[in-house]
Design a protein around this motif. Structure first.
Motif, PDB file in Angstrom:
ATOM      1  N   GLU A 106      41.398  86.214 -25.261  1.00  0.00           N
ATOM      2  CA  GLU A 106      41.933  86.528 -26.576  1.00  0.00           C
ATOM      3  C   GLU A 106      42.734  87.817 -26.482  1.00  0.00           C
ATOM      4  O   GLU A 106      42.185  88.907 -26.415  1.00  0.00           O
ATOM      5  CB  GLU A 106      40.810  86.660 -27.615  1.00  0.00           C
ATOM      6  CG  GLU A 106      39.997  87.914 -27.500  1.00  0.00           C
ATOM      7  CD  GLU A 106      38.918  87.999 -28.537  1.00  0.00           C
ATOM      8  OE1 GLU A 106      38.958  88.950 -29.327  1.00  0.00           O
ATOM      9  OE2 GLU A 106      38.044  87.138 -28.560  1.00  0.00           O
ATOM     10  N   HIS A 159      35.485  77.983 -28.410  1.00  0.00           N
ATOM     11  CA  HIS A 159      34.864  78.794 -27.363  1.00  0.00           C
ATOM     12  C   HIS A 159      33.477  78.261 -27.040  1.00  0.00           C
ATOM     13  O   HIS A 159      32.761  77.761 -27.931  1.00  0.00           O
ATOM     14  CB  HIS A 159      34.763  80.252 -27.812  1.00  0.00           C
ATOM     15  CG  HIS A 159      36.100  80.926 -27.922  1.00  0.00           C
ATOM     16  ND1 HIS A 159      36.228  82.233 -28.343  1.00  0.00           N
ATOM     17  CD2 HIS A 159      37.361  80.511 -27.650  1.00  0.00           C
ATOM     18  CE1 HIS A 159      37.505  82.568 -28.332  1.00  0.00           C
ATOM     19  NE2 HIS A 159      38.208  81.532 -27.929  1.00  0.00           N
ATOM     20  N   GLU A 192      31.326  85.597 -36.865  1.00  0.00           N
ATOM     21  CA  GLU A 192      32.230  85.578 -35.716  1.00  0.00           C
ATOM     22  C   GLU A 192      31.844  84.486 -34.719  1.00  0.00           C
ATOM     23  O   GLU A 192      32.718  83.818 -34.147  1.00  0.00           O
ATOM     24  CB  GLU A 192      32.237  86.949 -35.035  1.00  0.00           C
ATOM     25  CG  GLU A 192      33.244  87.013 -33.887  1.00  0.00           C
ATOM     26  CD  GLU A 192      33.319  88.370 -33.238  1.00  0.00           C
ATOM     27  OE1 GLU A 192      33.950  88.473 -32.165  1.00  0.00           O
ATOM     28  OE2 GLU A 192      32.742  89.338 -33.797  1.00  0.00           O
ATOM     29  N   ALA A 246      30.930  82.766 -26.943  1.00  0.00           N
ATOM     30  CA  ALA A 246      31.076  83.179 -28.341  1.00  0.00           C
ATOM     31  C   ALA A 246      29.992  84.199 -28.711  1.00  0.00           C
ATOM     32  O   ALA A 246      30.263  85.210 -29.376  1.00  0.00           O
ATOM     33  CB  ALA A 246      31.012  81.968 -29.254  1.00  0.00           C
ATOM     34  N   ILE A 262      42.062  84.675 -33.252  1.00  0.00           N
ATOM     35  CA  ILE A 262      41.921  83.815 -32.076  1.00  0.00           C
ATOM     36  C   ILE A 262      43.020  82.761 -32.046  1.00  0.00           C
ATOM     37  O   ILE A 262      43.600  82.461 -30.987  1.00  0.00           O
ATOM     38  CB  ILE A 262      40.527  83.146 -32.079  1.00  0.00           C
ATOM     39  CG1 ILE A 262      39.437  84.205 -31.915  1.00  0.00           C
ATOM     40  CG2 ILE A 262      40.426  82.102 -30.977  1.00  0.00           C
ATOM     41  CD1 ILE A 262      38.044  83.675 -32.138  1.00  0.00           C
ATOM     42  N   ARG A 320      34.355  81.475 -33.559  1.00  0.00           N
ATOM     43  CA  ARG A 320      34.697  81.216 -32.159  1.00  0.00           C
ATOM     44  C   ARG A 320      34.306  79.792 -31.746  1.00  0.00           C
ATOM     45  O   ARG A 320      35.000  79.157 -30.949  1.00  0.00           O
ATOM     46  CB  ARG A 320      34.027  82.250 -31.260  1.00  0.00           C
ATOM     47  CG  ARG A 320      34.621  83.635 -31.423  1.00  0.00           C
ATOM     48  CD  ARG A 320      34.014  84.656 -30.478  1.00  0.00           C
ATOM     49  NE  ARG A 320      34.635  85.972 -30.675  1.00  0.00           N
ATOM     50  CZ  ARG A 320      35.792  86.338 -30.154  1.00  0.00           C
ATOM     51  NH1 ARG A 320      36.458  85.481 -29.382  1.00  0.00           N
ATOM     52  NH2 ARG A 320      36.296  87.538 -30.382  1.00  0.00           N
TER      53      ARG A 320
END
Length: 609
Positions: free
Chosen positions: A38, A81, A72, A86, A30, A76
Motif C-alpha cells: 500500500e 488482503h 481497518e 490485515a 487502499i 483490508r
C-alpha cells in the motif's frame, strides 16, 4: 455485588462513527494505492483517530482503539488482503495511534486549551515521528514477510504517508472537536465553508487533470481555507487535495506523472512532498489565525471587564488630554453630577467651581511633570446648579495616539463627608465659643474675661495704654428672685446685659462672671474719663423700668471702677475694682465709685466720687 456502571448510548454511537470513518478512509486509501503493498500518499485514519482520542477521557480509549482496529481489518479484508496481513497492519496503525495519544496526554493533559496548542504541537510532532518510525518498522517487516517487497522503500513510503496524515489530521481533529460546533452555527458560515471547499475541489481536479506543471495553483484556495476557517479548513482542504492527488496519481494522470523514470514509488513520494508543502504553507496560517482569534477573544474579554468596571463603577472615570479636554466620561456621571457623558465631553472648565480651577490645573501639571498620581478635592457643578464635592485620584496614562501622555482620574462624591466635616468644624467652633461665652446673656464668660484682662495688662506694660476695670451688680437682685422667681430674674439679667452692651464701645469687653455680677474691661488713653462716661450712661439707662411679663420693674446698679496707668498685677486691679464697688454700695447704691491702683499724685486715695 456492585452493579455495572451503565455506558451512555452516545458513547457507543461515538465508537460507531469512529469505526465508520476509519474503515471508509482505509478502504479508499487502499483502493487508490498502486504497486506492491500500500503506497498511499497520505494515511488519514491514524491522525483522525488520534485527534478523536485526545478529545475523550483516557478510560474510553480502549473502546475507540478497538473500534478503529476492527474497522481497518474489515476494510483490508474487503480490499482482498489476507487475514494475517490485515490484522498485522491494523495492529501497527493502532500502536502508532496509541503512542502519540499517550505521550501527548501525559505531557499536555488539557489539549483543548488554545494557549497550550503551540507547546502541544511540538510535543505531538516529536511523538508522531517516533510513533511513525515504530509503526513503519512493524509494517515494513510484515510487508517484507508477506509480499517480498523492499524493506527500505516500504518503510519510507509508510513513514512519509503516516507522518503527513498524523500531523495534519490529529491537530485538525482536536481543533474541530473543540470549535467545530460553533464554526458552522450560522447559515452564512456553513455556506461560506462549503463554497471554499468546493473551490479547493474544483481547482485540485483541474490541476491533476492536465499534464502541465501547474501544481502551485492548488495552494491559493488552500490558503484561503486556512485563513477563513483555520484548522478545519486546512484539514478538509488537505483531505480533498490528498484524495484527488492520490486518485489522479494512481490513474497515471496529473503533473506528478510527467516524470516516468520515477516509477510508482517515486510518484507517491513526489505527491507526499507536494502535500507536505501544502501543509507547510497552510498550518502556520491556521496557527496564526487561531492565535489571533485567541488574542482577540482575550482583548474582548479585557475590554468587557474594563467596560463593566467603568460602566458600573459608582465613581466617575474621566480621561482627559493635557489641555483639560475630556475624551471619555463614564456613565456614572449621570448619577453623581446629573450630566450625561456626552454633555461632559470637551473643554468644560465651566463645570469646575471658579475657586477650584487653578487647583485642578496645577494638579494636572504636577501629574504630567512627575508621572506620579495626585489626590485633589474640588467642586463640580451639578446639572441642577448646586456644586458637588469631588475627591479625584489623578494619574498619567499613555495617549491614545501613542504620542505623549493623557490624564485619567477617578472621582467620587464626598459631599456628605465634606458636609460632615464642616458640621464637625462648626460644632467645634460653637463649643469653643460656648466655652468663652455666658450661656444666659451671650456675653463673655469668666474664661474670656481672664484672658482679656491679662492681654490688656501686657499691652499696658509694652505700650503704656491705661486699663480700667468696672465691676457691676444688680441692686437687690436676690429680692427680685425671691419675689418674682428665677425666670423673671433671668430676664432681668438679660435685659441688664443688653443695656450694658449698648453703653460700652466696640473695643470694650463686657462679661458676666456669674449671678448678677458683671464686668467691663476698658482700654483707653482717656482714662479714667472714659470709664466714668460708661458708668454715667448706664446709670441713666437704668432709670427706665424693665418690662417683664407685663410688669414694670425698677432696677438699679452699683458700679465700682478700678484703673491703672502703670504696670500692675491682675490681682491688684481686681481687688481695686471690687473695693470701689463696695464703696458704691456703702454710698447708697445706684451710683459708681472709682479707685486708682497706683497714682503718683493721689497714691491709694479715691480718684473721684
Amino acid at each position: 455485588m456492585r452493579d455495572a456502571i451503565p455506558v451512555p448510548a452516545r458513547f457507543w454511537q461515538d465508537c460507531t462513527i469512529v469505526a465508520l470513518v476509519i474503515g471508509v478512509l482505509a478502504w479508499l486509501s487502499i483502493q487508490f494505492a498502486r504497486g506492491p503493498g500500500e503506497l498511499a500518499a497520505v494515511w488519514f485514519g491514524n491522525g483522525i483517530l488520534t485527534g478523536w482520542l485526545m478529545s475523550r477521557r483516557s478510560p474510553q480509549w480502549p473502546a475507540y482503539l478497538a473500534a478503529g482496529f476492527c474497522a481497518e481489518v474489515l476494510a483490508r479484508l474487503v480490499a482482498g488482503h489476507p487475514v494475517p496481513y490485515a490484522i498485522a497492519i491494523a495492529l501497527a496503525n493502532t500502536v502508532e495511534v496509541a503512542i502519540v495519544a499517550i505521550v501527548v496526554r501525559q505531557r499536555i493533559p488539557d489539549i483543548g486549551e488554545p494557549r497550550h496548542w503551540v507547546r502541544a504541537g511540538g510535543i505531538a510532532i516529536a511523538a508522531a515521528l517516533v510513533a511513525c518510525i515504530v509503526s513503519g518498522l512493524l509494517a515494513s517487516a510484515v510487508k517484507a514477510l508477506f509480499q517480498q517487497g523492499s524493506f527500505g522503500i516500504s518503510f519510507l513510503a509508510w513513514f512519509s504517508a503516516h507522518v503527513v496524515g498524523m500531523v495534519i489530521f490529529a491537530t485538525s481533529t482536536v481543533v474541530l472537536q473543540r470549535e467545530g460546533r460553533g464554526l458552522f452555527s450560522a447559515d452564512g458560515r456553513r455556506v461560506s465553508f462549503v463554497l471554499a471547499m468546493l473551490l479547493v475541489v474544483v481547482v485540485s481536479v483541474l490541476v491533476f487533470s492536465v499534464r502541465y506543471p501547474v501544481l502551485f495553483l492548488a495552494y491559493p484556495p488552500l490558503l484561503l481555507g486556512a485563513f477563513r476557517f483555520r484548522f478545519p479548513g486546512v484539514a478538509v482542504g488537505i483531505l480533498v487535495l490528498g484524495l484527488v492527488g492520490s486518485v489522479a496519481t494512481a490513474l497515471g494522470r496529473g503533473p506528478i506523472t510527467l516524470v516516468d523514470e520515477l516509477g510508482t514509488a517515486g510518484h507517491v513520494a513526489l505527491l507526499q512532498l507536494y502535500i507536505a508543502g501544502a501543509c507547510l504553507m497552510t498550518i502556520p496560517v491556521a496557527l496564526a489565525m487561531a492565535e489571533r482569534k485567541r488574542l482577540n477573544a482575550r482583548l474582548r474579554e479585557s475590554e468587557q471587564r474594563y467596560r463593566m468596571l467603568t460602566d458600573y463603577s459608582h465613581d466617575v472615570i474621566v480621561r482627559m488630554s493635557p489641555s483639560g479636554e475630556r475624551l471619555y466620561v463614564s456613565p456614572s456621571s449621570r448619577d453623581i453630577l446629573g450630566w450625561t457623558p456626552m454633555e461632559m465631553l470637551g473643554s468644560r472648565w465651566d463645570l469646575v467651581h471658579p475657586d477650584d480651577r487653578a487647583l485642578q490645573r496645577q494638579t494636572m501639571q504636577e501629574v504630567l511633570a512627575s508621572g506620579e498620581p495626585r489626590i485633589a478635592v474640588y467642586r463640580v457643578r451639578h446639572k441642577d446648579g448646586h456644586f458637588v464635592w469631588i475627591e479625584a485620584v489623578t494619574r498619567p496614562i499613555p495617549a491614545t495616539d501613542g504620542h505623549g501622555m493623557d490624564i485619567i482620574y477617578t472621582g467620587r462624591d464626598i459631599s456628605r463627608r465634606v458636609a460632615a466635616e464642616q458640621a464637625l468644624e462648626a460644632s467645634r467652633d460653637e463649643l469653643a465659643r460656648l466655652a468663652r461665652v455666658d450661656a444666659l446673656t451671650g456675653l463673655a464668660n469668666r474664661r474670656q474675661f481672664d484672658e482679656r484682662v491679662d492681654l490688656a495688662l501686657q499691652r499696658l506694660r509694652r505700650h503704656g495704654t491705661p486699663v480700667a476695670l468696672m465691676y457691676l451688680d444688680v441692686d437687690h437682685f436676690k429680692r427680685i428672685n425671691d419675689t418674682w422667681g428665677h425666670a423673671v430674674g433671668d430676664k432681668v439679667l438679660c435685659s441688664f446685659a443688653e443695656r450694658l452692651s449698648r453703653c460700652v464701645r466696640v473695643i470694650d469687653l463686657v462679661a458676666r462672671l456669674g449671678g448678677d455680677e458683671f464686668v467691663v474691661v476698658v482700654e483707653d488713653a482717656m482714662l479714667p474719663a472714659a470709664a466714668e462716661a460708661i458708668a454715667r450712661k448706664l446709670l441713666a439707662e437704668m432709670h427706665h423700668c424693665i418690662e417683664v411679663e407685663g410688669t414694670a420693674l425698677t432696677v438699679t446698679t452699683s458700679i465700682g471702677i478700678g484703673y491703672t496707668v502703670s504696670a500692675v498685677e491682675t490681682t491688684a486691679l481686681l481687688t481695686t475694682a471690687d473695693a470701689a464697688l463696695y464703696a458704691a454700695k456703702q454710698a447708697g447704691r445706684n451710683t459708681y465709685r472709682m479707685r486708682a491702683v497706683t497714682d503718683p499724685r493721689y497714691g491709694d486715695e479715691l480718684a473721684g466720687l
